[in-house]
Motif scaffolding. Structure first.
Motif, short mmCIF file in Angstrom:
data_model
loop_
_atom_site.label_atom_id
_atom_site.label_comp_id
_atom_site.label_asym_id
_atom_site.label_seq_id
_atom_site.Cartn_x
_atom_site.Cartn_y
_atom_site.Cartn_z
N ASN A 16 -1.01 1.84 -1.11
CA ASN A 16 -0.29 1.23 0.02
C ASN A 16 0.55 2.31 0.70
N ASP A 17 1.40 1.90 1.66
CA ASP A 17 2.10 2.93 2.42
C ASP A 17 3.24 3.59 1.64
N TYR A 18 3.50 3.14 0.42
CA TYR A 18 4.46 3.83 -0.45
C TYR A 18 3.80 4.95 -1.25
N SER A 19 2.47 4.95 -1.30
CA SER A 19 1.76 5.91 -2.15
C SER A 19 2.02 7.35 -1.73
N ILE A 20 2.14 8.21 -2.72
CA ILE A 20 2.31 9.64 -2.45
C ILE A 20 1.10 10.17 -1.67
N ALA A 21 -0.08 9.66 -2.02
CA ALA A 21 -1.30 10.10 -1.32
C ALA A 21 -1.19 9.83 0.18
N TRP A 22 -0.56 8.73 0.53
CA TRP A 22 -0.41 8.39 1.95
C TRP A 22 0.57 9.35 2.64
N ALA A 23 1.64 9.70 1.93
CA ALA A 23 2.62 10.65 2.49
C ALA A 23 1.95 12.00 2.77
N ILE A 24 1.10 12.44 1.85
CA ILE A 24 0.42 13.73 2.05
C ILE A 24 -0.64 13.60 3.15
N ARG A 47 -8.78 -4.22 1.76
CA ARG A 47 -7.95 -4.70 2.87
C ARG A 47 -6.62 -3.96 2.93
N ARG A 48 -6.04 -3.74 1.74
CA ARG A 48 -4.74 -3.08 1.66
C ARG A 48 -4.79 -1.66 2.22
N VAL A 49 -5.84 -0.95 1.87
CA VAL A 49 -5.96 0.45 2.32
C VAL A 49 -6.42 0.49 3.78
N ARG A 50 -7.33 -0.44 4.12
CA ARG A 50 -7.84 -0.47 5.50
C ARG A 50 -6.73 -0.69 6.53
N LYS A 51 -5.71 -1.47 6.10
CA LYS A 51 -4.57 -1.72 7.00
C LYS A 51 -3.92 -0.40 7.44
N LEU A 52 -4.02 0.61 6.58
CA LEU A 52 -3.44 1.92 6.90
C LEU A 52 -4.44 2.82 7.60
N THR A 53 -5.70 2.77 7.14
CA THR A 53 -6.66 3.77 7.62
C THR A 53 -7.32 3.38 8.95
N SER A 188 4.24 18.79 -8.75
CA SER A 188 5.02 17.98 -9.69
C SER A 188 6.20 17.40 -8.91
N ALA A 189 6.06 16.11 -8.59
CA ALA A 189 7.04 15.47 -7.69
C ALA A 189 8.19 14.86 -8.48
N GLY A 190 9.37 14.89 -7.91
CA GLY A 190 10.48 14.12 -8.45
C GLY A 190 10.18 12.63 -8.28
N PRO A 191 11.02 11.76 -8.83
CA PRO A 191 10.71 10.32 -8.81
C PRO A 191 10.74 9.70 -7.42
N ILE A 192 9.68 8.96 -7.10
CA ILE A 192 9.57 8.27 -5.81
C ILE A 192 9.17 6.84 -6.08
N LYS A 193 9.78 5.90 -5.38
CA LYS A 193 9.44 4.49 -5.61
C LYS A 193 8.06 4.18 -5.07
N THR A 194 7.13 3.87 -5.98
CA THR A 194 5.76 3.47 -5.61
C THR A 194 5.33 2.39 -6.60
N ILE A 220 14.38 13.98 -4.21
CA ILE A 220 13.50 14.34 -3.10
C ILE A 220 13.19 13.15 -2.19
N GLU A 221 12.76 13.48 -0.99
CA GLU A 221 12.27 12.48 -0.04
C GLU A 221 10.75 12.47 -0.13
N ARG A 222 10.19 11.29 0.09
CA ARG A 222 8.72 11.13 0.11
C ARG A 222 8.05 12.18 1.04
N GLU A 223 8.70 12.37 2.21
CA GLU A 223 8.17 13.30 3.21
C GLU A 223 8.05 14.72 2.69
#
Ligand code: 0WD
Length: 269
Positions: A16-24, A47-53, A188-194, A220-223
């Motif tokens: 979803n749009d919280y995913s680290i993969a989406w941020a990258i 459907r969930r991913v298509r909403k973003l892509t 190696s990312a610091g903690p992000i809410k996903t 860290i920020e997701r960005e």
């Protein structure tokens, strides 16, 4: 013109749009990349991913369960058809059965251990092997890891052992694929809410610890994970392989609670 103009790649692990993969992925697209995506099989996940892509006009969205060799091979074949060759692949996937991650590591089950290792570690091996088929001119593969694979982090439990194996896989894959000019690295990312983070404990408490202990005195920020991931996948990182880049406000360098000592003394922590 961005640094990814003319570059094409596949991103695995957007939930979803919280995913680290989406941020990258957003950073890659900003820089001109053409990006294909995978989703876990099933209408709901699609459907969930298509909403973003769909809104970004992604050329490719394919189902892929990394536990199935044939799914991974088919996803890369589809990417090959859509893009010709690939310049980058992002692997941002982890899973452990909830009961096996909530319990002390000493108590985890054999089945849970196998599943977690399969989805969180072996998946990088099978993804890298298939990616290489479509990287005739070299390329860059990136995975996501966490400090809980290097040191004990309360609540990370079995996933810490998976991340240790993932970090070692990055090094061995970097060696194996080096002659093909394919780089393999981890952020190696610091903690992000996903979604995934919600399984491994109290993200707010962990974030608070990073604010108190890390040299930058914040989490860290997701960005920031987005930008660093994009950098590792780009030609700017052409001399880097087999590396685990910590994007954690420096938390990993600390050997003591640092400035948090004052907060502890004041009874705030
Ligand atoms: O604080 C965090 N969130 C951190 C995450 C800190 C440091 C590292 N990481 C890592 C995670 O361990 C993981 O490797 O980043 C990676 C991505 O995690 P995320 O962005 O935090 O979590 P999420 O958005 O849930 O994405 C992980 C996705 C799955 O999501 P769900 O929640 O539906 O399980 O991994 C994918 C799936 O999209 N996934 C699979 N993909 C293919 N086949 C499979 C599978 N069998 N299982 C899970």
């Amino acid at each position: 013109m961005g640094i990814f103009s003319g570059k094409k790649g596949l991103v695995l692990g957007v939930a979803n749009d919280y995913s680290i993969a989406w941020a990258i992925a957003q950073k890659l697209i900003e820089q001109g990349a053409e990006v294909g995506f995978t989703h876990l099989p099933g209408d709901k996940m699609e459907r969930r991913v298509r909403k973003l892509t769909d809104p970004i006009g992604a050329k490719l969205l394919v189902p892929c369960d990394v536990q199935k060799d044939e799914d991974v091979a088919a996803a890369f074949d589809r990417a090959g058809e859509a893009f010709g060759s690939l310049d980058f692949v992002l692997h941002s996937i982890a899973f452990a059965p909830i009961n096996d991650i909530k319990c002390p590591y000493a108590e985890c089950s054999r089945e849970g251990f196998k599943t977690a290792m399969d989805i969180s570690v072996y998946s990088l091996v099978i993804v890298a092997r298939n990616a290489a088929r479509y990287m005739p001119n070299g390329g860059s593969i990136l995975t996501l890891t966490y400090f809980g694979g290097e040191r004990v982090v309360q609540g990370y439990n079995m996933m810490g052992v998976c991340k240790a194996a993932l970090d070692a896989s990055v090094k061995y894959l970097a060696y194996d694929l080096g002659p093909k000019k394919i780089r393999v690295n981890a952020v190696s990312a610091g903690p992000i809410k996903t979604l995934a983070a919600s399984a491994v404990g109290d993200a707010d408490a962990l974030g608070g610890l990073y604010e108190a202990v890390s040299p930058l005195q914040r989490n860290i920020e997701r960005e920031e994970v987005g930008s660093s991931g994009m950098f590792m996948l780009s030609d700017l990182a052409s001399g880097i392989t087999g590396e685990v880049l910590h994007v954690d406000c420096g938390y990993n360098v600390m050997g003591s609670p640092g400035r948090a000592v004052e907060a502890i003394k004041a009874g705030k922590l």
